[in-house]
Design an enzyme around this catalytic site. Structure first.
Site, PDB file in Angstrom:
ATOM      1  N   LYS A 116       6.968  -0.988 -11.027  1.00  0.00           N
ATOM      2  CA  LYS A 116       7.455   0.195 -10.129  1.00  0.00           C
ATOM      3  C   LYS A 116       8.506   0.370  -9.760  1.00  0.00           C
ATOM      4  O   LYS A 116       9.023   1.592  -8.900  1.00  0.00           O
ATOM      5  CB  LYS A 116       5.931  -0.621  -8.535  1.00  0.00           C
ATOM      6  CG  LYS A 116       5.021  -0.049  -9.677  1.00  0.00           C
ATOM      7  CD  LYS A 116       4.365   0.634 -10.439  1.00  0.00           C
ATOM      8  CE  LYS A 116       3.126   0.533 -11.242  1.00  0.00           C
ATOM      9  NZ  LYS A 116       3.142   1.332 -12.166  1.00  0.00           N
ATOM     10  N   GLU A 199       9.572   0.776   0.980  1.00  0.00           N
ATOM     11  CA  GLU A 199       9.466   2.332   1.250  1.00  0.00           C
ATOM     12  C   GLU A 199       9.644   2.974   2.119  1.00  0.00           C
ATOM     13  O   GLU A 199       8.941   2.155   3.383  1.00  0.00           O
ATOM     14  CB  GLU A 199       8.702   2.826   0.213  1.00  0.00           C
ATOM     15  CG  GLU A 199       8.663   3.396  -0.989  1.00  0.00           C
ATOM     16  CD  GLU A 199       7.630   3.550  -2.257  1.00  0.00           C
ATOM     17  OE1 GLU A 199       6.705   4.358  -1.794  1.00  0.00           O
ATOM     18  OE2 GLU A 199       8.134   3.555  -3.274  1.00  0.00           O
ATOM     19  N   LYS A 200      10.108   4.475   2.819  1.00  0.00           N
ATOM     20  CA  LYS A 200       9.316   4.754   4.336  1.00  0.00           C
ATOM     21  C   LYS A 200       8.297   5.071   3.897  1.00  0.00           C
ATOM     22  O   LYS A 200       7.437   5.617   3.175  1.00  0.00           O
ATOM     23  CB  LYS A 200      10.218   6.328   3.993  1.00  0.00           C
ATOM     24  CG  LYS A 200       9.924   7.099   5.591  1.00  0.00           C
ATOM     25  CD  LYS A 200      11.100   6.824   6.324  1.00  0.00           C
ATOM     26  CE  LYS A 200      10.117   7.408   7.898  1.00  0.00           C
ATOM     27  NZ  LYS A 200      10.611   7.024   9.157  1.00  0.00           N
ATOM     28  N   ARG A 290      -0.756   7.526 -19.619  1.00  0.00           N
ATOM     29  CA  ARG A 290      -1.920   7.247 -20.497  1.00  0.00           C
ATOM     30  C   ARG A 290      -2.456   8.956 -20.159  1.00  0.00           C
ATOM     31  O   ARG A 290      -2.171   9.278 -19.162  1.00  0.00           O
ATOM     32  CB  ARG A 290      -3.085   6.262 -20.128  1.00  0.00           C
ATOM     33  CG  ARG A 290      -3.364   6.409 -18.074  1.00  0.00           C
ATOM     34  CD  ARG A 290      -4.115   5.467 -17.962  1.00  0.00           C
ATOM     35  NE  ARG A 290      -4.551   6.034 -16.890  1.00  0.00           N
ATOM     36  CZ  ARG A 290      -4.452   5.430 -15.165  1.00  0.00           C
ATOM     37  NH1 ARG A 290      -3.420   4.383 -15.597  1.00  0.00           N
ATOM     38  NH2 ARG A 290      -4.387   6.043 -14.502  1.00  0.00           N
TER      39      ARG A 290
HETATM   40  C1  MV4 Z   1       2.560   5.004  -0.364  1.00  0.00           C
HETATM   41  C2  MV4 Z   1       1.902   5.514   0.504  1.00  0.00           C
HETATM   42  C3  MV4 Z   1       2.782   6.230   1.722  1.00  0.00           C
HETATM   43  N1  MV4 Z   1       3.565   6.138   2.295  1.00  0.00           N
HETATM   44  N2  MV4 Z   1       3.928   4.871  -0.363  1.00  0.00           N
HETATM   45  C4  MV4 Z   1      -1.284   3.583  -3.042  1.00  0.00           C
HETATM   46  C5  MV4 Z   1      -1.652   3.485  -4.004  1.00  0.00           C
HETATM   47  C6  MV4 Z   1       0.124   3.179  -4.914  1.00  0.00           C
HETATM   48  N3  MV4 Z   1      -0.560   4.542  -6.222  1.00  0.00           N
HETATM   49  C7  MV4 Z   1       0.701   4.482  -3.831  1.00  0.00           C
HETATM   50  N4  MV4 Z   1      -0.170   4.684  -2.349  1.00  0.00           N
HETATM   51  C8  MV4 Z   1       0.658   5.112  -1.426  1.00  0.00           C
HETATM   52  N5  MV4 Z   1       1.745   4.823  -1.593  1.00  0.00           N
HETATM   53  C9  MV4 Z   1       4.757   5.337   0.679  1.00  0.00           C
HETATM   54  N6  MV4 Z   1       6.124   5.447   0.660  1.00  0.00           N
HETATM   55  C10 MV4 Z   1       0.470   5.574   0.172  1.00  0.00           C
HETATM   56  C11 MV4 Z   1      -0.565   5.631  -0.352  1.00  0.00           C
HETATM   57  C12 MV4 Z   1      -1.801   5.425  -0.382  1.00  0.00           C
HETATM   58  C13 MV4 Z   1      -2.233   6.191  -0.708  1.00  0.00           C
HETATM   59  C14 MV4 Z   1      -2.007   7.182  -2.333  1.00  0.00           C
HETATM   60  C15 MV4 Z   1      -2.467   7.922  -2.995  1.00  0.00           C
HETATM   61  C16 MV4 Z   1      -3.618   8.052  -2.987  1.00  0.00           C
HETATM   62  C17 MV4 Z   1      -4.348   7.511  -2.052  1.00  0.00           C
HETATM   63  C18 MV4 Z   1      -3.909   6.759  -1.540  1.00  0.00           C
HETATM   64  C19 MV4 Z   1      -4.041   5.804  -0.582  1.00  0.00           C
HETATM   65  C20 MV4 Z   1      -4.173   5.093   0.490  1.00  0.00           C
HETATM   66  C21 MV4 Z   1      -2.377   4.791   0.882  1.00  0.00           C
END
Ligand code: MV4
Length: 447
Positions: A116, A199-200, A290
């Site tokens: 990542k 990250e923020k 994918r």
């Molecule tokens: C985040 C976020 C808030 N802020 N990054 C969750 C899985 C991963 N693919 C990235 N994710 C998140 N990253 C920052 N900087 C909140 C999530 C996240 C989330 C993202 C997409 C779809 C559903 C989610 C559910 C909880 C948290």
């Protein structure tokens, strides 16, 4: 040229790939575990090979067995579907060493996006907007300085992660050191790698992802976005294209940024660039190298068969369309039908006693099950997908209500009743939801 494709997957996605192969006049090989001898993908393929016992690691994840099945049947290419070996760079390398075409990106591109931190660095260098955060790995001794620079709240993520595992929020300085150490130990346990980055933290974003396809020679297209905010525990439940949150200018702007990045990268194959979207801004989080479960909603609004495109670019035949030729038309929604309790999401394997799929204009059902089929307990509980298309979002929602009433799956529990509830919800009708909406709704409406 590709003349025979081995499909290294099962269930609805194996059928999906089979259909594309047949339309292109390409012979097909199914592989299956002993638990899947009666599965539809085995019946519909030209040939099939049993590759091992039920557990995935002994069958669908067994690289040696899959390579052997290619050698036995003379398959010259492998389509990995999604999940299983679809983002396994070593698998792509091994196929390459055997002179078998992997229908997907280069192993190098899979590796870059699998880590990542390198994914984010690469995205940034290609002009994609990223979430503000650390430049690379965060060590416990540097965490406070980096967090102060970013500003609280911050999110600690596993470098080897994805899908939400090993993430920890720190709201303030007091919570930071524990968040970092917990994230590191969870990352080590889950991925065998304790590297984390920071990250923020965005508190109420939507999850919006852009579909891209590249030919590996510097040509690439985008096919608009999907809004996948409605999810529970990082499992998507309902997806739509277009996003109810974007207008056409925003769509074309972020799409062009992504397509341009893929041209510079010389990306080959289908890919999805994932963003968090908050207050009108996009922030890259990850790229999936994918085909995704929810690709049919993109196909519905563009009329482009993404598996055809994957096979074309894998065989050096190039993309079938240029960006200018792509026309976005109407609105599509996908409901994931899981063999699960619609409220607790506890898996519900067993025999389907009655099955009736809906039909009519604008309706697509991608499923691998049939009446009398016994769902084995070993695999993912996704048994099908309902995809509805309409000229407008309102027409699409009206059609979805009609179609949900027609769908019959008896004998097991499914997530269909949840969609009956969602289709009558005012926030859903308004398209007014973020990534936390569904979990809040489920908590609020639980008895
Ligand atoms: C985040 C976020 C808030 N802020 N990054 C969750 C899985 C991963 N693919 C990235 N994710 C998140 N990253 C920052 N900087 C909140 C999530 C996240 C989330 C993202 C997409 C779809 C559903 C989610 C559910 C909880 C948290």
């Amino acid at each position: 040229m590709i003349s025979k494709i081995l499909i290294a997957n099962r269930g609805e996605i194996a059928l999906r790939v089979l259909r594309a192969c047949k339309e292109l006049g390409i012979a097909t090989v199914a592989v299956h575990s002993t638990a899947d001898a009666n599965a539809m993908h085995v019946r519909l393929a030209d040939e099939s090979v049993c590759i091992g016992p039920p557990p995935s690691r002994d069958s669908y994840l067994n690289i040696h067995q899959i390579v052997a099945a290619c050698e036995i049947t003379g398959a010259d290419a492998v389509h990995p579907g999604y999940g299983f070996l679809s983002e396994n760079a070593k698998f792509a390398d091994i196929l390459d060493a055997h002179g078998i075409t992997f229908i997907g990106p280069t192993a190098d591109h899979i590796r870059i996006m699998g880590d990542k931190i390198t994914a984010k660095e690469t995205a940034k260098s290609l002009g994609i907007p990223v979430v503000p955060g650390s430049a690379g790995e965060v060590l416990p001794e540097n965490a406070l300085e980096i967090a102060r620079e970013i500003g609280f709240p911050v999110l600690i993520k596993a470098t080897a992660g994805g899908g939400g595992r090993g993430m920890k929020v720190a709201k303030n300085e007091e919570e930071l050191s524990e968040a970092v150490s917990t994230a590191r130990s969870e990352a080590l346990a889950a991925f065998g790698n304790d590297a984390v980055y920071m990250e923020k933290y965005l508190s109420k974003p939507r999850h919006i992802e852009v579909q891209v396809v590249g030919d590996g020679e510097g040509n690439a297209i985008h096919l608009g976005e999907r809004d996948c905010s409605l999810q529970r525990r990082h499992q998507k439940v309902w997806e739509e294209a277009n996003s109810p949150a974007l207008n056409v200018e925003q769509r074309m702007k972020i799409g062009e940024i992504c397509a341009d990045a893929m041209r510079k990268l010389k990306y080959r194959g289908a890919g999805t660039i994932e963003f968090l979207y908050e207050n009108g801004e996009f922030f890259f989080i990850e790229m999936n190298t994918r085909l995704q479960v929810e690709h049919p909603i993109t196909e519905a609004i563009t009329g482009i068969d993404l598996v055809h495109e994957q096979i074309r670019v894998a065989s050096g035949g190039g993309l079938s369309v240029t960006q200018d030729e792509i026309v976005f038309s109407g609105h599509a929604i996908e409901c994931r039908i899981n063999a699960e309790d619609p409220r607790t999401f506890v898996p519900s394997p067993g025999t389907i006693t009655h099955f009736h799929a809906p039909g009519g204009l604008g309706v697509r059902v991608d499923s691998g099950v049939y009446q009398g089929y016994k769902i084995p307990p070993y695999y993912d509980s996704l048994i099908g997908k309902l995809i509805v298309h309409g000229r407008t979002r309102v027409e699409c929602m009206m059609r979805l209500r009609r179609v949900l009433d027609e769908f019959v799956i008896d004998g097991i529990k499914t997530t269909l009743p949840l969609f009956q509830d969602l289709i009558n919800n005012q926030d859903i009708a308004n398209g007014d939801y973020d990534i936390h909406w569904l979990e809040n709704y489920l908590a609020k409406t639980a008895e």
